[in-house]
Scaffold this active site. Structure first.
Site, short mmCIF file in Angstrom:
data_model
loop_
_atom_site.label_atom_id
_atom_site.label_comp_id
_atom_site.label_asym_id
_atom_site.label_seq_id
_atom_site.Cartn_x
_atom_site.Cartn_y
_atom_site.Cartn_z
N LYS A 1 -13.16 13.22 -72.33
CA LYS A 1 -13.96 14.00 -72.98
C LYS A 1 -13.90 15.42 -72.95
O LYS A 1 -14.27 16.28 -73.74
CB LYS A 1 -15.32 13.54 -72.36
CG LYS A 1 -15.72 12.30 -72.52
CD LYS A 1 -17.14 12.01 -71.65
CE LYS A 1 -17.71 10.31 -72.07
NZ LYS A 1 -18.71 10.15 -71.01
N ASP B 1 -18.53 5.96 -67.28
CA ASP B 1 -18.53 7.43 -67.09
C ASP B 1 -17.80 8.01 -67.94
O ASP B 1 -16.29 7.75 -67.59
CB ASP B 1 -18.68 7.56 -65.56
CG ASP B 1 -18.41 8.83 -65.03
OD1 ASP B 1 -18.88 9.70 -66.06
OD2 ASP B 1 -18.01 9.25 -64.11
N GLY C 1 -10.70 6.78 -69.62
CA GLY C 1 -12.46 6.92 -69.32
C GLY C 1 -12.72 8.23 -69.70
O GLY C 1 -12.06 9.09 -70.61
N SER C 2 -13.60 8.82 -68.88
CA SER C 2 -14.30 10.18 -69.25
C SER C 2 -13.68 11.47 -69.13
O SER C 2 -13.95 12.27 -69.80
CB SER C 2 -15.77 10.30 -68.77
OG SER C 2 -16.35 9.30 -69.10
N THR C 3 -12.39 11.47 -68.54
CA THR C 3 -11.53 12.54 -68.43
C THR C 3 -11.02 12.81 -69.95
O THR C 3 -10.84 14.17 -70.19
CB THR C 3 -10.50 12.49 -67.41
OG1 THR C 3 -9.57 11.28 -67.97
CG2 THR C 3 -10.84 12.21 -66.08
#
Length: 748
Positions: free
Chosen positions: A321, A748, A317-319
């Site tokens: 990013k 997210d 997921g967005s970690t």
């Protein structure tokens, strides 16, 4: 008589000859044995030695497993096995029976202390007597008996009941980093000796270091086994196993276990993974998961054999990013103030568009706001248009995502980077499609926290000789690579802090009083059995990867919670259970490590001058220099009114509303506080009605609409959490309309 005499003489002669031959045979045999020392080719001395020589084992202790401060996590301790003697021949004195005389009474008394029914005990005893067995045992209930229980049973003075002394592996903390520590089973070797063998975790990977070497004792005895006078014992001492000190800190691990227990009980997630690490050394201070198990009883082990933090890869997921952002900052292609169109992005004409997690986006926003709002489109554009796919792929390798970290635990898996097609390349940039492990994320995050230096994670601090306390091996920090510079690391931390502090950020729940936290939220889709992603607002892996204090991080904490049961207003708010672990663990650990809270910096105070009659340009320049945001309502060039009024002290970052000559128009108040809205209403003479609390999400008078005295202004206010919840609900609704959540990649 005379006739019989010859027969008698003949018989006597025959007997004489026979006995004579026997005598000569015995004499020959005697001297033959005396001379050769053998019988039938077997040496008599060796046979005698075998008969009267006794040998016993001296059991070696398995090494202890301890935390970084020497607190015992696993150790060998005394245990006893219960046996019942049934053979009547063992009793030589009827007044002192040495065998079980009354099975019914014996069963009744033993049932008070054994985890067995009285009837089951009686059946074992009576069946053994019927089958003429010398002794019987009582299975699992009769083994691993501690000293106190042994003493209680011994005090009963039950005939025929006795114990064999043994040892067992003891885990004093119960469910405590169980998948890290593992467990050891006792097995019977070919020579009938019992040894412990590690089956999981540290017990398994360091089994050869923990296992000792049994010793021996030899002595001469008589027929009954007693040592002969003046005979000396020959002893080969046992060599105990080595002790292993882990980097785990018992206090911090306890903080983590307690927090996971509360979340598991309240939200019943399918899975929890959590790690606490020191970014400067790579030491793992705590690691845990749910479901877990008790290494002493093995209770719960059937629910999960794997150490999820290192043996399972999943879409982060967005970690993810964080690392895409770090690559862009390092390559100097990230401009936080550059504007882009959020909402959707099509990487090629053949590929279906990807969307932001609220599906429609937030219009044209800056890349900084894109990071704060966790915009998928922002990071897709960064990967393709700013970095380029080839350069971005290099950074995936630099951050170690395509190989195992090499942590000193068994069965570590590697990430699975899907990077063939353009759609896979942009989804990797925001954490979908590609799968990595939790420990890989921890390792990569050390570069952000540690001035660009990426440190290899490890969990064994040192190995020590159990008896001499000599250090056999000790671990030292190992720099794996330097994927980014010190300056880049600081800038990334500064940006990630705004994810937590900004009203637009998704990390508002992760604020910790007194400490600055830099981090990133994650909400990853979960593939279903049919290859499509699971549907439903709670069918996600919710996570947060954060570090504190932001300027010089001492700790990195990663928490992931899969499919928690959230209902009502909480539905879809995965940050609730994740923050219920992250916040107390981070805060309590920082306090425990005596890391002082940041000194609160006093916000800059400004006394406003009287701007009446000044030009708008001059006023805006003046206020900008003071760090004050200016909002101008009106099309004129001269200032006729201001709020707050002259002489008022305002805080840095507070809005000042400037009215010019001429007609005035409504500003876009989205994201404003109610206090700032009231300033506009006051200047324009509007009748204000506010619904809710928090920040403005909607206004009845559209932006750029002419304002007239007496108009009604209705504003809707929502907290950042409520806004996030609404956005997640919109995502679900949008996915339901498209009917294809596999290709409409939103998260997210």
């Amino acid at each position: 008589m005379n006739k019989k005499q010859p027969y008698m003489n003949a018989g006597a002669t025959i007997l004489f000859v026979i006995f004579g031959l026997l005598f000569f045979v015995l004499i020959f045999r005697y001297f033959s044995i005396q001379i050769t020392g053998e019988v039938d080719g077997q040496p008599l001395a060796a046979k005698a030695q075998e008969k009267y020589s006794r040998e016993g084992n001296l059991a070696a202790l398995r090494g202890d497993i301890l935390d970084r401060n020497g607190e015992v996590i696993a150790e060998d301790t005394n245990a006893y096995k219960l046996i019942a003697i049934l053979d009547k021949k063992m009793t030589t004195n009827p007044k002192k029976p040495q065998h079980v005389k009354n099975p019914a009474k014996t069963a009744k008394e033993l049932a008070k202390y054994l985890d067995m029914d009285e009837l089951d005990i009686y059946n074992i005893l009576s069946k053994g007597i019927k089958n003429h067995k010398f002794q019987v045992e009582f299975g699992k209930a009769g083994t691993d008996i501690n000293h106190q229980k042994m003493k209680n049973i011994d005090d009963l003075k039950l005939p025929g009941i006795t114990f064999i002394r043994d040892s067992k592996r003891f885990y004093p903390n119960g469910v405590f980093a169980s998948h890290v520590v593992g467990y050891a089973d006792r097995i019977e070797e070919k020579d009938k000796s019992i040894t412990s063998v590690g089956k999981m975790g540290i017990e398994k990977i360091l089994n050869d270091k923990l296992t000792g070497t049994n010793g021996k004792v030899n002595f001469e005895s008589d027929l009954w086994g007693y040592i002969l006078p003046d005979e000396k014992e020959k002893i080969t001492p046992a060599q105990n196993g080595n002790d292993v000190y882990l980097t785990i800190d018992q206090k911090i691990q306890t903080f983590l276990e307690d927090a996971m227990n509360k979340v598991a009980k309240e939200y019943k997630p399918q899975k929890i993974i959590a790690i606490v690490a020191d970014p400067k050394t790579g030491e793992i201070l705590a690691m845990g998961q749910r479901p877990s198990f008790d290494p002493k009883t093995k209770e719960g082990i059937e629910d999960g054999w794997h150490n999820e933090a290192i043996e399972t890869s999943f879409e982060p997921g967005s970690t993810m990013k964080i690392f895409t952002l770090a690559a862009a900052v390092q390559e100097k292609v990230f401009n936080p103030n550059e504007i882009y169109q959020s909402g959707s992005y099509q990487v090629t004409k053949r590929d279906k568009a990807i969307h932001d997690h609220n599906y429609s986006g937030w219009g044209k926003i800056t890349y900084l706001e894109g990071v704060q709002r966790s915009s998928n489109v922002a990071f897709a554009k960064i990967a393709k248009e700013k970095l380029g796919f080839e350069k971005y792929r290099e950074y995936l390798t630099r951050f170690g995502f395509d190989k195992p970290t090499g942590i000193d635990l068994p069965n570590e898996t590697s990430g699975k980077i899907q990077y063939t097609y353009p759609i896979e390349k942009i989804t990797t940039a925001y954490g979908q499609g590609t799968a990595i492990t939790a420990i890989q994320q921890i390792q990569a995050a050390t570069a952000i926290a540690n001035g660009g230096k990426m440190i290899k994670p490890h969990i064994v601090k040192k190995i020590v000789n159990h008896d001499t306390e000599e250090i056999i091996k000790s671990a030292a920090p190992e720099v794996v690579s330097t994927p980014i510079s010190k300056e880049t690391a600081k800038e990334v931390r500064d940006i990630l802090e705004t994810v937590v502090t900004s009203p637009k950020g998704t990390g508002g729940r992760y604020k910790i009083d007194g400490y600055s936290v830099a981090g990133k939220t994650g909400t990853a889709n979960i593939p279903g059995p049919n290859g499509r992603y699971l549907q439903g607002v709670n069918n996600y892996m919710f996570s947060f990867l954060g570090m504190a204090p932001k300027n010089d991080p001492e700790l990195i904490v990663y928490v992931a919670v899969q499919q928690p049961e959230l209902e009502g207003l909480e539905a879809g708010q995965g940050a609730i259970p994740v923050s219920a672990i992250f916040n107390p663990v981070m805060k309590n650990s920082l306090h425990y490590l005596n890391i002082q809270p940041s000194k609160s910096q006093k916000a800059q105070l400004n006394k406003l001058p009287d701007f009446n009659g000044y030009t708008v340009l001059d006023v805006k320049a003046n206020l900008k220099a003071r760090g004050i945001e200016t909002v101008v309502i009106g099309k004129g060039t001269k200032v006729v009114r201001q709020l707050p009024e002259s002489g008022t002290t305002v805080l840095e970052g507070e809005k000042v509303i400037i009215q010019t000559d001429g007609e005035i128009f409504a500003p876009d108040m989205t994201g404003w506080s109610l206090r700032d809205v009231m300033k506009v209403a006051n200047i324009a003479g509007l009748k204000l009605n506010a619904k809710g609390i928090g920040y403005v999400t909607g206004q009845s008078i559209k932006p750029k609409t002419l304002l007239r005295n007496g108009d009604f202004l209705i504003v809707d206010l929502k907290t950042p959490e409520d806004q996030w919840n609404d956005e997640k609900q919109s995502t679900t609704d949008a996915q339901g309309q498209t009917g294809d959540s596999t290709e409409e990649i939103v998260q997210d």
